[in-house]
Enzyme design. Structure first.
Site, PDB file in Angstrom:
ATOM      1  N   GLU A 148      -5.073   3.332   6.445  1.00 48.40           N
ATOM      2  CA  GLU A 148      -4.524   3.287   5.179  1.00 48.40           C
ATOM      3  C   GLU A 148      -5.331   4.467   4.568  1.00 48.40           C
ATOM      4  OE1 GLU A 148      -5.477  -0.564   3.461  1.00 48.40           O
ATOM      5  OE2 GLU A 148      -6.434   0.228   1.665  1.00 48.40           O
ATOM      6  N   SER A 151     -11.368  -0.377   3.833  1.00 52.63           N
ATOM      7  CA  SER A 151     -10.638  -0.638   5.044  1.00 52.63           C
ATOM      8  C   SER A 151      -9.954   0.612   5.421  1.00 52.63           C
ATOM      9  CB  SER A 151      -9.354  -1.604   4.449  1.00 52.63           C
ATOM     10  OG  SER A 151     -10.095  -2.930   4.267  1.00 52.63           O
ATOM     11  N   ARG A 180       0.947  -1.208   0.104  1.00 54.68           N
ATOM     12  CA  ARG A 180      -0.002  -0.128  -0.055  1.00 54.68           C
ATOM     13  C   ARG A 180       0.733   1.285   0.099  1.00 54.68           C
ATOM     14  NH1 ARG A 180      -2.731  -3.581  -1.198  1.00 54.68           N
ATOM     15  NH2 ARG A 180      -4.812  -4.256  -0.296  1.00 54.68           N
TER      16      ARG A 180
HETATM   17  C1  LIG Z   1     -16.285   0.115  -0.648  1.00 54.28           C
HETATM   18  C2  LIG Z   1     -14.506   0.124  -0.920  1.00 54.28           C
HETATM   19  C3  LIG Z   1     -13.667  -0.731  -1.268  1.00 54.28           C
HETATM   20  C4  LIG Z   1     -12.343  -0.567  -1.224  1.00 54.28           C
HETATM   21  N1  LIG Z   1     -11.465  -1.867  -1.525  1.00 54.28           N
HETATM   22  C5  LIG Z   1     -10.356  -1.612  -1.736  1.00 54.28           C
HETATM   23  C6  LIG Z   1      -9.404  -2.574  -1.816  1.00 54.28           C
HETATM   24  O1  LIG Z   1     -10.023  -3.931  -1.914  1.00 54.28           O
HETATM   25  N2  LIG Z   1      -8.057  -2.562  -1.919  1.00 54.28           N
HETATM   26  C7  LIG Z   1      -7.485  -1.343  -1.882  1.00 54.28           C
HETATM   27  O2  LIG Z   1      -6.317  -1.308  -1.963  1.00 54.28           O
HETATM   28  N3  LIG Z   1      -8.469  -0.317  -1.700  1.00 54.28           N
HETATM   29  C8  LIG Z   1      -9.724  -0.329  -1.739  1.00 54.28           C
HETATM   30  N4  LIG Z   1     -10.394   0.733  -1.430  1.00 54.28           N
HETATM   31  C9  LIG Z   1      -9.790   2.199  -1.300  1.00 54.28           C
HETATM   32  C10 LIG Z   1      -9.609   3.020  -2.461  1.00 54.28           C
HETATM   33  O3  LIG Z   1     -10.676   2.440  -3.451  1.00 54.28           O
HETATM   34  C11 LIG Z   1      -8.324   2.517  -3.249  1.00 54.28           C
HETATM   35  O4  LIG Z   1      -7.500   2.965  -2.348  1.00 54.28           O
HETATM   36  C12 LIG Z   1      -8.223   3.369  -4.335  1.00 54.28           C
HETATM   37  O5  LIG Z   1      -6.989   3.191  -5.362  1.00 54.28           O
HETATM   38  C13 LIG Z   1      -7.961   4.875  -4.170  1.00 54.28           C
HETATM   39  O6  LIG Z   1      -8.079   5.598  -5.663  1.00 54.28           O
HETATM   40  P1  LIG Z   1      -8.880   6.933  -5.783  1.00 54.28           P
HETATM   41  O7  LIG Z   1      -8.846   7.284  -7.215  1.00 54.28           O
HETATM   42  O8  LIG Z   1     -10.267   6.923  -4.973  1.00 54.28           O
HETATM   43  O9  LIG Z   1      -7.901   7.870  -4.914  1.00 54.28           O
HETATM   44  P2  LIG Z   1      -8.257   9.171  -4.074  1.00 54.28           P
HETATM   45  O10 LIG Z   1      -9.191   8.560  -2.663  1.00 54.28           O
HETATM   46  O11 LIG Z   1      -9.034  10.179  -4.487  1.00 54.28           O
HETATM   47  O12 LIG Z   1      -6.860   9.701  -3.402  1.00 54.28           O
HETATM   48  C14 LIG Z   1      -6.019   8.736  -2.624  1.00 54.28           C
HETATM   49  C15 LIG Z   1      -4.549   9.337  -2.603  1.00 54.28           C
HETATM   50  O13 LIG Z   1      -3.999   9.091  -4.043  1.00 54.28           O
HETATM   51  C16 LIG Z   1      -3.545  10.182  -4.589  1.00 54.28           C
HETATM   52  N5  LIG Z   1      -4.033  10.238  -6.114  1.00 54.28           N
HETATM   53  C17 LIG Z   1      -5.177  10.352  -6.682  1.00 54.28           C
HETATM   54  N6  LIG Z   1      -5.161  10.259  -7.979  1.00 54.28           N
HETATM   55  C18 LIG Z   1      -3.632  10.263  -8.271  1.00 54.28           C
HETATM   56  C19 LIG Z   1      -2.914  10.380  -9.541  1.00 54.28           C
HETATM   57  N7  LIG Z   1      -3.485  10.337 -10.744  1.00 54.28           N
HETATM   58  N8  LIG Z   1      -1.536  10.474  -9.343  1.00 54.28           N
HETATM   59  C20 LIG Z   1      -1.023  10.572  -8.112  1.00 54.28           C
HETATM   60  N9  LIG Z   1      -1.568  10.448  -6.994  1.00 54.28           N
HETATM   61  C21 LIG Z   1      -2.741  10.224  -7.008  1.00 54.28           C
HETATM   62  C22 LIG Z   1      -4.296  11.216  -3.856  1.00 54.28           C
HETATM   63  O14 LIG Z   1      -3.376  12.414  -3.824  1.00 54.28           O
HETATM   64  C23 LIG Z   1      -4.477  10.529  -2.439  1.00 54.28           C
HETATM   65  O15 LIG Z   1      -3.314  10.712  -1.639  1.00 54.28           O
HETATM   66  C24 LIG Z   1     -11.952   0.648  -1.237  1.00 54.28           C
HETATM   67  C25 LIG Z   1     -12.669   1.562  -1.030  1.00 54.28           C
HETATM   68  C26 LIG Z   1     -13.796   1.439  -0.758  1.00 54.28           C
HETATM   69  C27 LIG Z   1     -14.727   2.839  -0.698  1.00 54.28           C
END
Ligand SMILES: Cc1cc2nc3c(=O)[nH]c(=O)nc-3n(C[C@H](O)[C@H](O)[C@H](O)COP(=O)(O)OP(=O)(O)OC[C@H]3O[C@@H](n4cnc5c(N)ncnc54)[C@H](O)[C@@H]3O)c2cc1C
Length: 307
Positions: A300, A223, A171
């Site tokens: 996380e 999580s 992560r």
């Molecule tokens: C119901 C649910 C289930 C989930 N299951 C999982 C799972 O199984 N495994 C898991 O790992 N996660 C899980 N997640 C968490 C999440 O979906 C992931 O971590 C996802 O990859 C975050 O992406 P995001 O675009 O929403 O990032 P955001 O939440 O918008 O941002 C997270 C971080 O990433 C950075 N970021 C965003 N876009 C970029 C980019 N283009 N370049 C550089 N940095 C960037 C942001 O600055 C921030 O620091 C879950 C979430 C939910 C709500």
């Protein structure tokens, strides 16, 4: 900031946007303005314009791993999400925009008979957000099939970087410290028969439906805490949810924030919940595990502002 040029390039600017509208927790106050970008070109333009104007900004994707302060942020938000997947195929190699949604990418892999992306099914984030945090599930992580990325750094320089240089770990990646932004990513995949890939995708979606809240109707960021590194005081057990359940977390609630009944490592936000409620509940959960097992859980979920 040359607003007209950005709007002409297709960047949507929303003054005083409220961040609860763009996070799956549906929490968080206003930012100065939200600049919504769909393509790498738009993202580069938005970032360059903010940098040239000396304006502070954060980059967000789908907002599915964020807890944003109730007071909001005294900064701009660059939101890099495309509801239409941007994927180019060249044999078993895919170039995907950082704004493409993970579930859409997983569905594309099945449809194109390309194996290696099924485990991303149902994760509600973007490719860029997933690479930044090395998202994963079912023992796999996004770093695995990744060949390289195109990044823009905070100074506006673009470069192609091989995956091996991104310092991926559980992560985490170097992007969390460097502030570099994933414009696009290249995945090297392998052929897989569609019926098998489709069955695997369905199996994963069914498991998620059974174990996780549906983020479309139940506000959550998935999580909340990282699993435990095997070297810690925790011994061989690694699932943060197991320790939380043993520590009685499933019965915990603070204000509108409560622990999800089926999974002790997931916080959900009931109506009226604030980011401060979630932060306070997460502290209670950490304390309960510390009292019972003697180590500290690490979030996380990323905090923006001070909830
Ligand atoms: C119901 C649910 C289930 C989930 N299951 C999982 C799972 O199984 N495994 C898991 O790992 N996660 C899980 N997640 C968490 C999440 O979906 C992931 O971590 C996802 O990859 C975050 O992406 P995001 O675009 O929403 O990032 P955001 O939440 O918008 O941002 C997270 C971080 O990433 C950075 N970021 C965003 N876009 C970029 C980019 N283009 N370049 C550089 N940095 C960037 C942001 O600055 C921030 O620091 C879950 C979430 C939910 C709500």
């Amino acid at each position: 900031m040359n607003r007209a040029a950005l709007e002409q390039a297709g960047v949507e600017i929303t003054d005083g946007a409220v961040l609860r509208d763009v996070t799956t927790f549906r929490l968080g106050g206003p930012c100065r303005a939200c600049l919504s970008c769909r393509t790498p070109g738009q993202a580069v333009q938005a970032i360059s314009a903010l940098r040239a104007a000396g304006e502070p900004f954060v980059v967000i994707g789908s907002g599915s791993n964020l807890l944003v302060a109730d007071a909001g942020l005294d900064a701009f938000a660059v939101r890099y999400v495309s509801p239409i997947p941007q994927i180019e195929r060249d044999g078993v190699r895919l170039r995907v925009s950082g704004s493409t949604e993970l579930d859409a990418l997983a569905a594309y892999g099945v449809q194109q008979e390309l194996a290696g992306l099924e485990f991303l099914s149902g994760i509600p984030g973007t490719v860029g957000g997933a690479i930044a945090g090395n998202a994963g599930a079912f023992g796999r992580s996004v770093a695995e099939g990744l060949a390289g990325v195109r990044l823009v750094d905070p100074a506006g320089r673009e470069q192609e970087v091989p995956a091996a240089d991104l310092r991926f770990a559980y992560r985490s990646s170097r992007l969390q410290e460097s502030g570099e932004i994933v414009l696009s990513a290249v995945f090297d995949l392998r052929f897989g028969p569609r019926p098998e890939l489709a069955a695997e995708r369905e199996r994963i979606l069914a498991l998620r439906r059974e174990r996780h809240p549906d983020w479309r109707s139940t506000p959550t960021a998935g999580s909340f805490f990282r699993n435990i590194e095997p070297t810690s005081a925790a011994g061989p057990r690694q699932a943060a949810g197991w320790f939380l359940e043993q520590a009685g977390a499933k019965a915990m609630r603070v204000g509108g924030a409560r622990v999800f009944e089926k999974h002790a490592n997931i916080i959900v936000a009931d109506p009226g919940c604030t980011a401060a409620d979630v932060a306070a509940l997460s502290r209670e959960m950490t304390e309960a595990v510390r009292r019972r097992f003697g180590f500290d859980l690490v979030p996380e979920v990323r905090f923006l502002g001070s909830p």
